[in-house]
Design an enzyme around this catalytic site. Structure first.
Site, mmCIF file in Angstrom:
data_model
loop_
_atom_site.group_PDB
_atom_site.id
_atom_site.type_symbol
_atom_site.label_atom_id
_atom_site.label_comp_id
_atom_site.label_asym_id
_atom_site.label_seq_id
_atom_site.Cartn_x
_atom_site.Cartn_y
_atom_site.Cartn_z
ATOM 1 N N HIS A 57 -8.682 4.355 13.781
ATOM 2 C CA HIS A 57 -7.499 4.688 14.592
ATOM 3 C C HIS A 57 -7.340 6.211 14.605
ATOM 4 O O HIS A 57 -6.609 6.785 13.793
ATOM 5 C CB HIS A 57 -6.251 4.009 14.015
ATOM 6 C CG HIS A 57 -5.025 4.134 14.885
ATOM 7 N ND1 HIS A 57 -4.180 3.081 15.141
ATOM 8 C CD2 HIS A 57 -4.493 5.186 15.556
ATOM 9 C CE1 HIS A 57 -3.179 3.475 15.923
ATOM 10 N NE2 HIS A 57 -3.345 4.769 16.184
ATOM 11 N N HIS A 114 -1.715 18.284 26.047
ATOM 12 C CA HIS A 114 -2.474 17.915 27.244
ATOM 13 C C HIS A 114 -2.561 19.068 28.244
ATOM 14 O O HIS A 114 -3.581 19.237 28.910
ATOM 15 C CB HIS A 114 -1.875 16.658 27.892
ATOM 16 C CG HIS A 114 -2.088 15.439 27.047
ATOM 17 N ND1 HIS A 114 -1.213 14.383 27.009
ATOM 18 C CD2 HIS A 114 -3.081 15.115 26.181
ATOM 19 C CE1 HIS A 114 -1.667 13.468 26.161
ATOM 20 N NE2 HIS A 114 -2.796 13.895 25.651
ATOM 21 N N PRO A 116 -8.149 8.378 29.324
ATOM 22 C CA PRO A 116 -8.818 9.081 30.434
ATOM 23 C C PRO A 116 -7.773 9.674 31.371
ATOM 24 O O PRO A 116 -6.816 8.998 31.742
ATOM 25 C CB PRO A 116 -9.623 7.971 31.122
ATOM 26 C CG PRO A 116 -9.757 6.891 30.106
ATOM 27 C CD PRO A 116 -8.504 6.951 29.277
ATOM 28 N N GLY A 160 0.750 5.423 23.566
ATOM 29 C CA GLY A 160 1.752 6.187 24.313
ATOM 30 C C GLY A 160 3.142 5.860 23.779
ATOM 31 O O GLY A 160 3.308 4.935 22.964
ATOM 32 N N HIS A 202 -1.032 -0.725 19.860
ATOM 33 C CA HIS A 202 0.040 -0.152 19.035
ATOM 34 C C HIS A 202 1.167 -1.175 19.073
ATOM 35 O O HIS A 202 1.674 -1.489 20.160
ATOM 36 C CB HIS A 202 0.511 1.179 19.608
ATOM 37 C CG HIS A 202 -0.410 2.313 19.287
ATOM 38 N ND1 HIS A 202 -1.688 2.380 19.750
ATOM 39 C CD2 HIS A 202 -0.227 3.422 18.512
ATOM 40 C CE1 HIS A 202 -2.267 3.486 19.291
ATOM 41 N NE2 HIS A 202 -1.397 4.138 18.534
ATOM 42 N N GLU A 209 5.893 -0.150 16.576
ATOM 43 C CA GLU A 209 6.198 1.235 16.138
ATOM 44 C C GLU A 209 7.689 1.508 16.179
ATOM 45 O O GLU A 209 8.192 2.408 15.514
ATOM 46 C CB GLU A 209 5.518 2.237 17.063
ATOM 47 C CG GLU A 209 4.090 2.516 16.728
ATOM 48 C CD GLU A 209 3.532 3.559 17.674
ATOM 49 O OE1 GLU A 209 3.390 3.253 18.874
ATOM 50 O OE2 GLU A 209 3.232 4.671 17.219
ATOM 51 N N ASP A 231 -4.651 8.358 12.513
ATOM 52 C CA ASP A 231 -3.815 8.419 13.718
ATOM 53 C C ASP A 231 -4.067 9.735 14.468
ATOM 54 O O ASP A 231 -4.745 9.747 15.484
ATOM 55 C CB ASP A 231 -2.330 8.264 13.367
ATOM 56 C CG ASP A 231 -1.505 7.771 14.538
ATOM 57 O OD1 ASP A 231 -2.099 7.476 15.589
ATOM 58 O OD2 ASP A 231 -0.270 7.674 14.404
ATOM 59 N N ASP A 232 -3.516 10.825 13.934
ATOM 60 C CA ASP A 232 -3.619 12.132 14.588
ATOM 61 C C ASP A 232 -3.814 13.187 13.489
ATOM 62 O O ASP A 232 -2.841 13.822 13.055
ATOM 63 C CB ASP A 232 -2.336 12.422 15.365
ATOM 64 C CG ASP A 232 -2.075 11.389 16.456
ATOM 65 O OD1 ASP A 232 -2.829 11.361 17.432
ATOM 66 O OD2 ASP A 232 -1.129 10.590 16.307
HETATM 67 P P1 5GP Z 1 -5.419 11.333 23.853
HETATM 68 O O1 5GP Z 1 -5.343 9.919 24.322
HETATM 69 O O2 5GP Z 1 -4.833 12.298 24.848
HETATM 70 O O3 5GP Z 1 -6.793 11.749 23.407
HETATM 71 O O4 5GP Z 1 -4.547 11.420 22.508
HETATM 72 C C1 5GP Z 1 -3.156 11.653 22.503
HETATM 73 C C2 5GP Z 1 -2.399 10.472 23.053
HETATM 74 O O5 5GP Z 1 -2.550 9.340 22.170
HETATM 75 C C3 5GP Z 1 -0.893 10.672 23.118
HETATM 76 O O6 5GP Z 1 -0.526 11.314 24.320
HETATM 77 C C4 5GP Z 1 -0.358 9.254 23.038
HETATM 78 O O7 5GP Z 1 -0.427 8.621 24.285
HETATM 79 C C5 5GP Z 1 -1.346 8.592 22.107
HETATM 80 N N1 5GP Z 1 -0.853 8.634 20.707
HETATM 81 C C6 5GP Z 1 -1.184 9.503 19.744
HETATM 82 N N2 5GP Z 1 -0.529 9.223 18.590
HETATM 83 C C7 5GP Z 1 0.222 8.143 18.834
HETATM 84 C C8 5GP Z 1 1.109 7.361 18.033
HETATM 85 O O8 5GP Z 1 1.364 7.609 16.839
HETATM 86 N N3 5GP Z 1 1.705 6.310 18.665
HETATM 87 C C9 5GP Z 1 1.455 5.987 19.961
HETATM 88 N N4 5GP Z 1 2.067 4.923 20.470
HETATM 89 N N5 5GP Z 1 0.628 6.703 20.727
HETATM 90 C C10 5GP Z 1 0.019 7.769 20.182
#
Ligand code: 5GP
Length: 362
Positions: free
Chosen positions: A13, A65, A99, A197, A224, A227, A302-303
Site C-alpha cells: 500500500h 499534483h 492516472p 481519494g 480504501h 477511513e 501509505d505515503d
Molecule cells: P497518486 O495517486 O497521485 O500517485 O497518489 C496520491 C493520491 O493517492 C492522493 O491524491 C489520493 O487520491 C490517494 N491517497 C494517498 N493517500 C491516501 C490516503 O491515506 N487515503 C486515501 N483515501 N487516499 C489516499
C-alpha cells in the site's frame, strides 16, 4: 544495520505521489516558484509541516499534483520511489497511482502511465522486475535477470507491480476508463485497481460498475475502506469481496465480524493513521485485535514522503508498540507473500528470498 532495515519486506500500500521525497518536492516547488507559477514561500511550510489531519493531507495532494504532473517529473519520482524502497530491502512492491489527464500539456491517462513505466526502466541502483513472466520476451525492454555484478556478487532485485487508482472525485465513466487502461497495460505489470481519494467525497455506487467490470476481467481489487465512519459503504464494500482492503479503521461491530469471517487481508498503515489522527494513540490501534485473531495483515507505508516514514520504520514501530520480536516481525513480513497480486512464479521467488533470509536470522 538494524534488523528491521536488513530483513526483506513486502510493500502493498504505497501511493506514488505520496511517496515522493521531501527534497524532490521542495526542488520542484522552487523551480515553479522561479517560473512564477506558484509562490514558493506560500507552499514551503505546507510541504514541511509534519502532522496533518486527513483533510489537510488531501489539500497537500492537490499541491503535490500541481508540482509533479508532467511526464518528466512522473518518470523521475517513480524512479526515486522504487530506488528508495529497494534501498531498505523491500523486495516486492505494489505501487499505486491515479492516472491523470491534463490536456494543456498533452497528458492522457495512458501517457501518464507510460511515464510511470519509463521511471521503472530508468532505475539503475537495483534490477527491477515489472514485466509479468507470461508477457516477457527475450528482447523485452526490461530483461528479467538476477544479474551478477562485475565483482561476482548478486545485484539487488525488486519486483514492482502497478495498481491503477480510481479517485473518489471521478465519475463512473472516468473510473471505467481507468479500468480499461489497466487491462491494456497488463503486459507492463499492472495487476489491479485501487479505490482511493478523499473518503468524504463520492459514493460507492458511482465506482461499483467499473470495479465489477475489473473484477470480471480478472484484475485484483483493493479498496480504501472505513477511513471515516460510513455505515452506507463499509458493508457493501466487504460484500464486494475485494482481494484486500486498506485501513479498516471506523468499523462497527457487525463490520468487524464480517471482515473477520471473510478473511479479507488488511493493509495496515500505522504512521498514516496516527499522523492524520484517525486513531488517537497507537496502543488502541486495531492491529492488535486483528493480529491476535490471526487475521491476514500486512504493514504498509501509505505515503512514505507525506508522513515521513519508511517500511522499515513501520516494522520498528509495530515491534516496539506491540511487543513483537524480530522473529514475529519477520513472519509478518513473510506472510505478505500470500496477499500479493503477482503470479505464482513471483510468489515462489519471494518464498525463496525469505527462506534464505530466515537462515540468517538469529
Ligand atoms: P497518486 O495517486 O497521485 O500517485 O497518489 C496520491 C493520491 O493517492 C492522493 O491524491 C489520493 O487520491 C490517494 N491517497 C494517498 N493517500 C491516501 C490516503 O491515506 N487515503 C486515501 N483515501 N487516499 C489516499
Amino acid at each position: 544495520m538494524e534488523w528491521w532495515v536488513s530483513m526483506p519486506k513486502i510493500e502493498l500500500h504505497a501511493h506514488l505521489n505520496g511517496s515522493i521525497r521531501d527534497s524532490t518536492l521542495l526542488e520542484l516547488a522552487r523551480v515553479l516558484g522561479e517560473k512564477g507559477i506558484i509562490v514558493f514561500s506560500d507552499v514551503e511550510h505546507v510541504i514541511m509541516k509534519n502532522d496533518r489531519s486527513l483533510g489537510e493531507v488531501f489539500k497537500l495532494f492537490d499541491l503535490i499534483h500541481i508540482l509533479t504532473t508532467d511526464h518528466k517529473t512522473v518518470t523521475r519520482i517513480t524512479k526515486e520511489v522504487v530506488e528508495d524502497f529497494a534501498s531498505e530491502n523491500v523486495v516486492y512492491i505494489e505501487l499505486r497511482t491515479t492516472p491523470k489527464k491534463n490536456d494543456s500539456i498533452g497528458m492522457s491517462k495512458r501517457s501518464y502511465m507510460e511515464a510511470v513505466v519509463e521511471g521503472l526502466r530508468a532505475v539503475t541502483s537495483v534490477d527491477v522486475d515489472f514485466v509479468p513472466h507470461n508477457f516477457s520476451t527475450q528482447d523485452s525492454l526490461n530483461p528479467i535477470v538476477m544479474n551478477d555484478a562485475c565483482d561476482g556478487t548478486k545485484r539487488k532485485k525488486i519486483y514492482v507491480r502497478l495498481l491503477l487508482s480510481i479517485d473518489r472525485r471521478e465519475t463512473t465513466e472516468a473510473a471505467m476508463e481507468t479500468v480499461k487502461l489497466a487491462l491494456e497495460l497488463r503486459d507492463l505489470g499492472v495487476v489491479g485497481i485501487d479505490l482511493s481519494g478523499n473518503p468524504v467525497v463520492g459514493e460507492w455506487n458511482t465506482f461499483l460498475p467499473a470495479l465489477t467490470f475489473a473484477q470480471e476481467q480478472g484484475l485484483y481489487i483493493t479498496l480504501h475502506c472505513g477511513e471515516v465512519p460510513n455505515r452506507k459503504e463499509v458493508l457493501p464494500m466487504l460484500d464486494f469481496l475485494p482481494q484486500r482492503i486498506g485501513h479498516a479503521i471506523f468499523f462497527e461491530e457487525e463490520e468487524w465480524r464480517q471482515l473477520k469471517t471473510s478473511k479479507i487481508p488488511v493493509e495496515i498503515c500505522l504512521t498514516s493513521n496516527i499522523k492524520t489522527e484517525s486513531i488517537s494513540s497507537i496502543d488502541i490501534h486495531h492491529f492488535v485485535d486483528l493480529y491476535n485473531a490471526k487475521h491476514p495483515l500486512v504493514l504498509c507505508t501509505d505515503d512514505a514522503g507525506v508522513f515521513s516514514t519508511s517500511l522499515s520504520n513501520e516494522y520498528n514501530i509495530a515491534s516496539a508498540a506491540f511487543g513483537l520480536g524480530k522473529r514475529e516481525m519477520f513472519e509478518l513480513a513473510q506472510n505478505g507473500i500470500d496477499f500479493i497480486f503477482a503470479g505464482d512464479e513471483v510468489k515462489q521467488d519471494l518464498v525463496e528470498i525469505f527462506d534464505l533470509a530466515a537462515k540468517k536470522l538469529n
